[in-house]
Design a protein around this motif. Structure first.
Motif, short mmCIF file in Angstrom:
data_model
loop_
_atom_site.label_atom_id
_atom_site.label_comp_id
_atom_site.label_asym_id
_atom_site.label_seq_id
_atom_site.Cartn_x
_atom_site.Cartn_y
_atom_site.Cartn_z
N TRP A 138 0.75 -1.08 0.01
CA TRP A 138 -0.07 0.13 0.02
C TRP A 138 0.95 1.27 -0.11
N VAL A 139 0.71 1.94 -1.11
CA VAL A 139 1.72 3.22 -1.24
C VAL A 139 0.78 4.53 -1.12
N VAL A 140 1.29 5.27 -0.28
CA VAL A 140 0.55 6.67 -0.21
C VAL A 140 1.40 7.62 -0.71
N VAL A 141 0.93 8.48 -1.57
CA VAL A 141 1.75 9.78 -2.03
C VAL A 141 0.89 10.78 -1.84
N ALA A 142 1.41 12.00 -0.93
CA ALA A 142 0.59 13.28 -0.65
C ALA A 142 1.30 14.23 -0.77
N GLY A 143 0.57 15.43 -1.29
CA GLY A 143 1.19 16.84 -1.38
C GLY A 143 0.54 17.49 -2.50
N PHE A 196 -0.69 22.09 1.64
CA PHE A 196 0.02 22.69 2.64
C PHE A 196 0.47 21.61 3.73
N VAL A 197 1.20 22.15 4.62
CA VAL A 197 1.69 21.20 5.53
C VAL A 197 0.73 20.72 6.70
N SER A 198 -0.10 21.88 6.90
CA SER A 198 -1.30 21.22 7.75
C SER A 198 -2.07 20.30 7.08
N ASN A 199 -2.50 20.22 5.82
CA ASN A 199 -3.22 19.10 5.32
C ASN A 199 -2.35 17.73 5.47
N LEU A 200 -1.23 17.64 5.43
CA LEU A 200 -0.19 16.62 5.53
C LEU A 200 -0.22 16.22 7.21
N THR A 201 -0.51 17.19 8.08
CA THR A 201 -0.50 16.69 9.65
C THR A 201 -2.06 16.30 9.75
N ASP A 202 -3.09 16.89 8.86
CA ASP A 202 -4.40 16.07 9.13
C ASP A 202 -4.39 14.57 8.75
N LEU A 203 -3.46 14.47 7.59
CA LEU A 203 -3.59 12.96 6.97
C LEU A 203 -2.74 12.20 8.12
N GLU A 206 -5.37 11.13 10.52
CA GLU A 206 -6.29 10.02 10.10
C GLU A 206 -5.58 8.82 9.90
N ILE A 207 -4.56 8.75 9.54
CA ILE A 207 -3.70 7.45 9.28
C ILE A 207 -3.65 6.76 10.69
N LYS A 208 -3.20 7.45 11.62
CA LYS A 208 -3.03 6.89 13.01
C LYS A 208 -4.23 6.02 13.47
N HIS A 209 -5.34 6.45 12.85
CA HIS A 209 -6.70 5.68 13.33
C HIS A 209 -6.83 4.51 12.38
N TYR A 210 -6.08 4.19 11.38
CA TYR A 210 -6.17 3.06 10.36
C TYR A 210 -5.69 1.79 11.08
N PRO A 211 -6.50 0.64 10.73
CA PRO A 211 -5.95 -0.42 11.38
C PRO A 211 -4.34 -0.88 11.01
N SER A 212 -4.02 -0.31 9.88
CA SER A 212 -2.86 -0.68 9.49
C SER A 212 -2.11 0.58 8.58
#
Length: 367
Positions: A138-143, A196-203, A206-212
């Protein structure tokens, strides 16, 4: 080694037998011939018995020197030696004239074949090897748009040209997310529009609550902040908040200090998370007056300084490995960009190969 010793013994016997006979034919005295024969026999006998030890010493020296070479990624020292060299690449740009007289450039890149880099054995992974390596990932690319171009480069490596034609239109819908599952290798890729960096922080929250968590995470931001906010100090504060969010995703380790910096013997390793650096900005080529005024070299270095001060990068004890788009775009030069901000595919293709080689090093796999 035993066979060589036997052959050497036969040679010595022949010398001991036939040399004195030849000397006798030259009418040397009996005492001189006996003395010479004895000395020759003793010398050869000692040489034959000691030769295995000289061969063993030679083998030991050879094996010791080969074991110290950074040609594999089995040890932490080799890994730490090779990671900083991943961006030591060169670009080759050749001007070509087409049949109708139009000039264009052929662009390629590679790692040097000599020097310290050659000892690391970096390789460009083709479609088959890259697909095998990313199988089931699972690859996530954000920005921002730079991250979108990195996602495009990765998919272009994995997918054939027919499937890529269908991908480009959906991936480049303005300011939107994109998701694809490459069913034949079980790889899932998510592109998250996060300018924005704040968008990445929100991400990260969100990821922290994912099961993996993602197997690979690539993220970067700065260009939009530089253009629309234009405040390096504010950017620095945002980067420190982002670092805290990223650190909250990491497994707890006794080697983590109070500020999240890895200390001690480095057996703890962060997950394969990457920070996507900003490109070299050619302000004279930017397409609006506002961009030319705000997105210049001075602004870039001010933002770059805040990135370093946040200590979010692995090189300063943080969790993220740098994909240095600035150095890659600078080395490729102005002939690799049309708008002074977005670069040709060769730059992002190189970034993907750097990322894949870094993943191989981190996972202790040889290329």
């Amino acid at each position: 080694m035993m066979l060589g010793t036997v052959q050497l013994g036969v040679l010595a016997a022949c010398i001991v037998l036939f040399v004195p006979m030849a000397m006798a034919g030259w009418h040397l005295s009996r005492n001189k011939m006996l003395f010479f024969s004895g000395a020759l026999f003793i010398s050869l006998a000692v040489g034959v018995h000691l030769s295995p030890y000289f061969l063993s010493i030679t083998d030991f020296i050879s094996s010791s020197s080969s074991s110290s070479s950074p040609s594999s990624f089995d040890s932490g020292n080799d890994r730490d030696f090779c990671l900083p060299l991943l961006h030591e690449i060169y670009f080759h740009i050749e001007q070509v004239r087409s049949i109708n007289g139009t000039l264009y450039y052929l662009k390629s890149w590679g790692w040097p074949l000599s020097g310290a880099v050659s000892g690391c054995g970096f390789q460009k992974l083709g479609r088959s090897h890259a697909s095998d390596f990313l199988n089931g990932s699972w690859v996530v690319v954000a920005g921002d748009s730079q991250a979108r171009l990195v996602a495009l480069a990765l998919l272009n490596l994995i997918l054939d040209s027919e499937r890529m034609d269908a991908v480009r239109g959906d991936l480049f819908k303005r300011h939107s997310n994109y998701q694809i599952v490459v069913s034949d290798i079980g790889m899932k890729l998510d592109f998250i529009w996060a300018p924005f960096v704040s968008n990445l922080t929100d991400l990260m929250v969100e990821i922290k609550h994912y099961p993996s968590y993602p197997d690979v995470l690539v993220m970067g931001s700065g260009l939009w902040h530089m253009l629309h906010v234009h405040d390096a100090s504010d950017y620095g504060v945002s980067m420190k908040h982002l670092k805290g969010s990223v650190m909250s995703l990491l497994p707890m380790s006794p080697e983590l200090g109070d500020d999240g910096v890895v200390s001690g013997s480095a057996s703890f390793r962060s997950p394969p998370f990457f920070w996507l650096g900003m490109p070299m900005l050619v302000d004279s080529m930017l397409n609006t007056e506002e961009k030319r005024e705000r997105m210049n070299g001075a602004a870039f270095f001010a933002y770059e300084a805040k990135l370093r001060q946040s200590k979010i990068l692995r090189e300063s004890g943080g969790p993220l490995l740098l994909l240095d788009i600035h150095s890659l775009s600078r080395d490729c030069g102005r002939r690799c960009t049309e708008d002074g901000m977005h670069y040709d595919a060769v730059v992002y293709n190189a970034a993907i190969q750097i990322m894949l080689n870094a993943l191989l090093i981190e996972s202790h796999q040889n290329l």
